[in-house]
Design an enzyme around this catalytic site. Structure first.
Site, short mmCIF file in Angstrom:
data_model
loop_
_atom_site.label_atom_id
_atom_site.label_comp_id
_atom_site.label_asym_id
_atom_site.label_seq_id
_atom_site.Cartn_x
_atom_site.Cartn_y
_atom_site.Cartn_z
N GLU A 1 -4.38 6.42 2.22
CA GLU A 1 -4.28 5.22 3.03
C GLU A 1 -2.82 5.01 3.46
O GLU A 1 -2.01 4.50 2.67
CB GLU A 1 -4.72 3.99 2.23
CG GLU A 1 -6.15 4.04 1.76
CD GLU A 1 -6.69 2.65 1.49
OE1 GLU A 1 -7.67 2.27 2.13
OE2 GLU A 1 -6.08 1.94 0.68
N ASN B 1 -13.58 -2.23 0.30
CA ASN B 1 -12.64 -2.95 -0.57
C ASN B 1 -12.52 -4.36 -0.01
O ASN B 1 -11.90 -4.56 1.03
CB ASN B 1 -11.29 -2.21 -0.55
CG ASN B 1 -10.19 -2.98 -1.24
OD1 ASN B 1 -10.45 -3.94 -1.97
ND2 ASN B 1 -8.94 -2.55 -1.01
N SER C 1 -7.57 0.69 8.58
CA SER C 1 -8.12 0.31 9.88
C SER C 1 -9.32 1.15 10.33
O SER C 1 -9.49 1.40 11.51
CB SER C 1 -7.01 0.31 10.95
OG SER C 1 -6.04 -0.68 10.64
N GLU D 1 -1.37 -2.26 -1.93
CA GLU D 1 -1.06 -3.69 -2.16
C GLU D 1 -0.72 -3.93 -3.63
O GLU D 1 0.07 -4.82 -3.94
CB GLU D 1 -2.24 -4.56 -1.68
CG GLU D 1 -2.29 -4.59 -0.15
CD GLU D 1 -3.67 -4.76 0.46
OE1 GLU D 1 -4.61 -5.17 -0.24
OE2 GLU D 1 -3.80 -4.49 1.68
N LYS E 1 -10.97 -6.82 -1.28
CA LYS E 1 -9.68 -7.47 -1.61
C LYS E 1 -9.96 -8.89 -2.11
O LYS E 1 -10.99 -9.13 -2.75
CB LYS E 1 -8.74 -7.42 -0.40
CG LYS E 1 -8.64 -6.00 0.17
CD LYS E 1 -7.55 -5.83 1.17
CE LYS E 1 -7.56 -4.39 1.67
NZ LYS E 1 -6.48 -4.11 2.59
N HIS F 1 -3.84 1.02 -5.27
CA HIS F 1 -3.87 0.58 -3.87
C HIS F 1 -2.45 0.16 -3.48
O HIS F 1 -1.72 -0.41 -4.30
CB HIS F 1 -4.86 -0.59 -3.70
CG HIS F 1 -5.08 -0.94 -2.26
ND1 HIS F 1 -4.15 -1.66 -1.54
CD2 HIS F 1 -6.09 -0.63 -1.41
CE1 HIS F 1 -4.60 -1.78 -0.29
NE2 HIS F 1 -5.77 -1.16 -0.19
N GLY G 1 -4.90 -2.75 7.55
CA GLY G 1 -5.01 -4.09 8.10
C GLY G 1 -4.26 -4.31 9.40
O GLY G 1 -4.11 -5.45 9.85
P1 PGA Z 1 -8.27 -2.05 6.22
O1 PGA Z 1 -7.89 -1.89 4.67
O2 PGA Z 1 -9.53 -1.29 6.46
O3 PGA Z 1 -8.44 -3.54 6.40
O4 PGA Z 1 -7.12 -1.51 7.00
C1 PGA Z 1 -8.12 -0.67 4.01
C2 PGA Z 1 -7.71 -0.79 2.57
O5 PGA Z 1 -6.70 -1.43 2.26
O6 PGA Z 1 -8.38 -0.24 1.68
#
Ligand code: PGA
Length: 253
Positions: free
Chosen positions: A171, A12, A215, A103, A14, A101, A177
């Site tokens: 997640e 992803n 992560s 976010e 983003k 997601h 992140g």
């Molecule tokens: P990350 O994000 O691997 O940077 O923690 C995962 C995601 O949001 O899909």
């Protein structure tokens, strides 16, 4: 990987990536896939910013790497300024779309009902929906993780979901992140719990791919991907560069 479900390793991107650098990274990933002589034993997906879907989908065609969207609107078309429909993603060459997601749930106040409508739009358009669920740190610390996950799974999954058209990505919001990951025991517990929830909802629940995200990186991927009921990963930061993403992809190959 823990079962004979075909794993999915998804990146992803983003809101990262301009056209030329993204094409370079995708080409690098594709050449690594092609240079291996064996056909991959996993599906590989990149979800770039929507503006890049058409270009990257045409670069990736026939290579074993799929391209997906990061979000879609529930409707096929209409007066929804700034939105994109699942049908538009499909016509640009996407085969998957992420929905729900964290976010999006946070920044755009997306409820389970909205996520479910988007997932149904994905199915309507012939895309595979990757439905994301996950608890916040407060929810984990107050012992509410499993009930939050059940609520999200039961209420975000599309009508008509099957193992072929729907993927669930767990997640934990606090792991995205941040460089923090739950313990392998915690991941395994939640994934087993999601599998049980799915068994109450779908006749082919045992074939649904359950991804872990938050992560994931080269150094922890092997351990996370080998857990029971973990059938792949959803990777943010470590998917941006082919060199970082490749060791994660290799866990599924
Ligand atoms: P990350 O994000 O691997 O940077 O923690 C995962 C995601 O949001 O899909």
């Amino acid at each position: 990987m823990s079962t004979n479900i075909r794993p999915l390793i998804a990146g992803n991107w983003k809101m990262n990536g301009f056209a030329s650098e993204s094409a370079t990274e995708l080409k690098e990933l594709i050449s690594r896939v092609i240079e291996r002589e064996d056909t991959p034993n996993c599906d590989i997906l990149i979800c770039p910013p929507a503006l890049l879907v058409r270009e990257l989908a045409s670069l990736a065609e026939g290579t074993g790497v799929s391209i997906g969207g990061q979000d879609c609107h529930a409707n096929e078309k209409g007066a929804h300024t700034g939105d994109l429909s699942a049908e538009m993603l499909k016509s640009a060459g996407a085969t998957y779309v992420l929905v729900g997601h964290s976010e999006r749930r946070t920044d755009h106040y997306e409820s389970n009902d909205i996520v479910k409508a988007k997932a149904e739009a994905a199915l309507r358009a012939g895309l595979i929906a990757v439905v994301c669920v996950g608890e916040t740190l407060d929810e984990r610390e107050s012992g509410a993780t499993l009930s939050v996950i059940t609520d999200q799974v039961k209420n975000s999954l599309p009508q008509g979901a099957t193992a072929a058209n729907t993927v669930v990505a767990y997640e934990p919001v606090w792991a995205i992140g941040t460089g923090k990951t739950p313990t392998p025991e915690d991941v395994a517990e939640v994934h087993a719990h999601i599998r049980k929830d799915l068994q109450t909802l779908l006749s082919d629940a045992d074939g649904v791919r359950l991804l872990y995200g938050g992560s994931v990186k080269g150094s922890n991927a092997q351990e996370l991907m080998s857990l029971d009921h973990v059938n792949g990963g959803l990777v943010g930061g470590a998917s941006l560069k082919a060199a970082d993403f490749w060791p994660i992809v290799e866990t599924g190959l």
